[in-house]
Motif scaffolding. Structure first.
Motif, PDB file in Angstrom:
ATOM      1  N   ARG A   3     -24.358 -16.422   9.978  1.00  0.00           N
ATOM      2  CA  ARG A   3     -23.995 -16.049  11.332  1.00  0.00           C
ATOM      3  C   ARG A   3     -22.880 -16.972  11.812  1.00  0.00           C
ATOM      4  NH1 ARG A   3     -27.654 -12.849  13.581  1.00  0.00           N
ATOM      5  NH2 ARG A   3     -27.096 -13.476  15.678  1.00  0.00           N
ATOM      6  N   ASN A   4     -21.634 -16.428  11.919  1.00  0.00           N
ATOM      7  CA  ASN A   4     -20.494 -17.215  12.365  1.00  0.00           C
ATOM      8  C   ASN A   4     -20.589 -17.494  13.846  1.00  0.00           C
ATOM      9  OD1 ASN A   4     -19.313 -17.256   9.858  1.00  0.00           O
ATOM     10  ND2 ASN A   4     -18.318 -15.292  10.162  1.00  0.00           N
ATOM     11  N   ILE A   5     -20.296 -18.747  14.223  1.00  0.00           N
ATOM     12  CA  ILE A   5     -20.419 -19.140  15.611  1.00  0.00           C
ATOM     13  C   ILE A   5     -19.331 -20.121  16.016  1.00  0.00           C
ATOM     14  CG2 ILE A   5     -22.894 -18.793  15.868  1.00  0.00           C
ATOM     15  CD1 ILE A   5     -23.225 -21.667  15.047  1.00  0.00           C
ATOM     16  N   VAL A   6     -19.084 -20.204  17.305  1.00  0.00           N
ATOM     17  CA  VAL A   6     -18.184 -21.195  17.867  1.00  0.00           C
ATOM     18  C   VAL A   6     -18.958 -21.968  18.907  1.00  0.00           C
ATOM     19  CG1 VAL A   6     -16.083 -21.597  19.174  1.00  0.00           C
ATOM     20  CG2 VAL A   6     -16.161 -19.745  17.516  1.00  0.00           C
ATOM     21  N   ALA A  25     -23.764 -20.571  22.554  1.00  0.00           N
ATOM     22  CA  ALA A  25     -22.596 -20.325  21.714  1.00  0.00           C
ATOM     23  C   ALA A  25     -22.321 -18.843  21.691  1.00  0.00           C
ATOM     24  CB  ALA A  25     -22.856 -20.833  20.297  1.00  0.00           C
ATOM     25  N   THR A  26     -21.089 -18.495  21.374  1.00  0.00           N
ATOM     26  CA  THR A  26     -20.705 -17.093  21.285  1.00  0.00           C
ATOM     27  C   THR A  26     -20.222 -16.800  19.891  1.00  0.00           C
ATOM     28  OG1 THR A  26     -18.470 -17.625  22.026  1.00  0.00           O
ATOM     29  CG2 THR A  26     -20.060 -16.969  23.708  1.00  0.00           C
ATOM     30  N   GLY A  27     -20.239 -15.544  19.512  1.00  0.00           N
ATOM     31  CA  GLY A  27     -19.796 -15.165  18.177  1.00  0.00           C
ATOM     32  C   GLY A  27     -18.330 -15.453  17.985  1.00  0.00           C
ATOM     33  N   GLY A  28     -17.952 -15.743  16.709  1.00  0.00           N
ATOM     34  CA  GLY A  28     -16.559 -16.029  16.422  1.00  0.00           C
ATOM     35  C   GLY A  28     -16.296 -15.974  14.945  1.00  0.00           C
ATOM     36  N   ASP A  29     -15.037 -16.146  14.552  1.00  0.00           N
ATOM     37  CA  ASP A  29     -14.680 -16.072  13.142  1.00  0.00           C
ATOM     38  C   ASP A  29     -14.783 -17.410  12.445  1.00  0.00           C
ATOM     39  OD1 ASP A  29     -14.142 -13.380  13.362  1.00  0.00           O
ATOM     40  OD2 ASP A  29     -12.053 -13.722  13.922  1.00  0.00           O
ATOM     41  N   ASP A  30     -14.710 -18.502  13.204  1.00  0.00           N
ATOM     42  CA  ASP A  30     -14.707 -19.823  12.586  1.00  0.00           C
ATOM     43  C   ASP A  30     -15.968 -20.577  12.947  1.00  0.00           C
ATOM     44  OD1 ASP A  30     -12.155 -19.413  11.533  1.00  0.00           O
ATOM     45  OD2 ASP A  30     -11.232 -20.023  13.418  1.00  0.00           O
ATOM     46  N   ASP A  31     -16.479 -21.330  11.967  1.00  0.00           N
ATOM     47  CA  ASP A  31     -17.613 -22.201  12.218  1.00  0.00           C
ATOM     48  C   ASP A  31     -17.107 -23.541  12.725  1.00  0.00           C
ATOM     49  OD1 ASP A  31     -19.460 -21.037   9.340  1.00  0.00           O
ATOM     50  OD2 ASP A  31     -19.360 -20.303  11.388  1.00  0.00           O
ATOM     51  N   SER A  32     -17.908 -24.199  13.527  1.00  0.00           N
ATOM     52  CA  SER A  32     -17.538 -25.505  14.044  1.00  0.00           C
ATOM     53  C   SER A  32     -18.761 -26.396  14.036  1.00  0.00           C
ATOM     54  CB  SER A  32     -16.991 -25.376  15.469  1.00  0.00           C
ATOM     55  OG  SER A  32     -16.642 -26.618  15.990  1.00  0.00           O
ATOM     56  N   HIS A 119     -31.267 -18.895  16.919  1.00  0.00           N
ATOM     57  CA  HIS A 119     -30.869 -20.299  17.059  1.00  0.00           C
ATOM     58  C   HIS A 119     -30.184 -20.734  15.769  1.00  0.00           C
ATOM     59  CE1 HIS A 119     -33.491 -21.108  20.637  1.00  0.00           C
ATOM     60  NE2 HIS A 119     -34.172 -20.099  20.100  1.00  0.00           N
ATOM     61  N   SER A 120     -29.182 -21.573  15.895  1.00  0.00           N
ATOM     62  CA  SER A 120     -28.509 -22.153  14.732  1.00  0.00           C
ATOM     63  C   SER A 120     -28.704 -23.661  14.774  1.00  0.00           C
ATOM     64  CB  SER A 120     -27.014 -21.824  14.732  1.00  0.00           C
ATOM     65  OG  SER A 120     -26.808 -20.450  14.476  1.00  0.00           O
ATOM     66  N   VAL A 121     -29.058 -24.210  13.636  1.00  0.00           N
ATOM     67  CA  VAL A 121     -29.276 -25.656  13.531  1.00  0.00           C
ATOM     68  C   VAL A 121     -28.501 -26.176  12.328  1.00  0.00           C
ATOM     69  CG1 VAL A 121     -30.972 -27.509  13.306  1.00  0.00           C
ATOM     70  CG2 VAL A 121     -31.597 -25.382  14.496  1.00  0.00           C
ATOM     71  N   GLU A 122     -27.752 -27.235  12.518  1.00  0.00           N
ATOM     72  CA  GLU A 122     -27.013 -27.843  11.416  1.00  0.00           C
ATOM     73  C   GLU A 122     -27.660 -29.167  11.039  1.00  0.00           C
ATOM     74  OE1 GLU A 122     -22.865 -28.022  12.269  1.00  0.00           O
ATOM     75  OE2 GLU A 122     -22.576 -25.887  11.857  1.00  0.00           O
ATOM     76  N   ASP A 136     -27.554 -18.974  19.664  1.00  0.00           N
ATOM     77  CA  ASP A 136     -26.447 -18.093  19.265  1.00  0.00           C
ATOM     78  C   ASP A 136     -26.526 -16.843  20.138  1.00  0.00           C
ATOM     79  OD1 ASP A 136     -24.450 -16.759  18.051  1.00  0.00           O
ATOM     80  OD2 ASP A 136     -25.399 -16.576  16.095  1.00  0.00           O
ATOM     81  N   LYS A 137     -25.739 -16.833  21.181  1.00  0.00           N
ATOM     82  CA  LYS A 137     -25.783 -15.746  22.150  1.00  0.00           C
ATOM     83  C   LYS A 137     -24.425 -15.063  22.218  1.00  0.00           C
ATOM     84  CE  LYS A 137     -27.041 -14.788  26.963  1.00  0.00           C
ATOM     85  NZ  LYS A 137     -27.481 -15.389  28.254  1.00  0.00           N
TER      86      LYS A 137
END
Length: 236
Positions: A3-6, A25-32, A119-122, A136-137
């Motif tokens: 799931r790509n997120i910014v 966070a909102t959807g996007g093409d690049d991960d950060s 939810h995204s967790v790194e 991730d919304k």
């Protein structure tokens, strides 16, 4: 299910001093990445291998294998441990975990589903420390509807399942270094898909049954690749 997120700017600001933060966070093409990983891979580390490959005319597969090996060795924290660390930070059901290269830094990117919320967790693959966690919304109605549909499908697939993503990662570890765990994309998913890297960098895929934990080789990608080789066509 990558799931790509910014990450929202406020999240980055909150993490300047290190530690864990939660943000929308909102959807996007690049991960950060939320915070810098302790595991940094530099292109110079692979320069000698690349030079040898160029000199003897070997193809990009050798380069990919060298990169896969470097990443697998650099990740001291296993996929199962990364999932457990993510769940300790954010409650819910772990749906996927992937060893991801973000601007030279490795992170375990873990997706957790709690009800209908993603939810995204790194997690740092060197220390096991949570680098950041956020909801991730997606503000786009169509994408939000798709996320809701995915959540419903996954909740249904995992209902009654006795094998978790962490269990699947542990089962797959017998086959090599696990670099990815994901729920099978099939609408009637019955297994976890586990990707591994061997000692020489070769990638393999396995299915781990959701109820029995039985590990079987995933022949789908191999069959497709072989077909592509035989007819002389490529993805370009």
């Amino acid at each position: 299910m990558k799931r790509n997120i910014v990450i929202a700017t406020v999240a980055a600001a909150a993490l300047i001093g290190g530690g864990t933060a939660t943000a929308f966070a909102t959807g996007g093409d690049d991960d950060s990445a939320a915070s810098k990983s302790s595991v940094q891979l530099k292109d110079n580390d692979r320069k000698d291998q690349d030079d040898r490959d160029d000199q003897d005319g070997r193809d990009d597969d050798r380069d990919d294998a060298a990169e896969n090996t470097a990443e697998a060795k650099a990740a001291k924290v296993t996929a199962a441990d990364a999932i457990e660390a993510a769940l300790a930070d954010t409650s819910g059901t772990a749906v996927s975990a992937e060893l991801d290269d973000e601007d030279g830094g490795l992170v375990w990117d873990v997706d957790i589903l709690k009800g209908k919320t993603w939810h995204s967790v790194e997690v740092d693959p060197g220390t096991g420390k949570v680098l950041g966690s956020w909801v991730d919304k997606d503000d786009d109605k169509d994408d939000a509807a798709e996320d809701a549909a995915d959540a419903a499908r996954i909740n249904s697939a995992l209902k009654g399942a006795s094998v978790t993503a962490a269990d699947a990662a542990k089962a797959g570890a017998d086959k090599g270094t696990v670099t990815s765990v994901d729920l099978d994309d099939d609408g009637k998913a019955t297994a976890w898909n586990v990707e591994t890297t061997g000692k020489k960098g070769a990638e393999s895929e396995y299915n781990v049954d959701l109820k029995t934990g039985k590990v079987t080789a995933d022949r789908t990608d191999t069959h497709d690749d072989d077909h592509g080789d035989h007819d002389g066509q490529d993805d370009d």
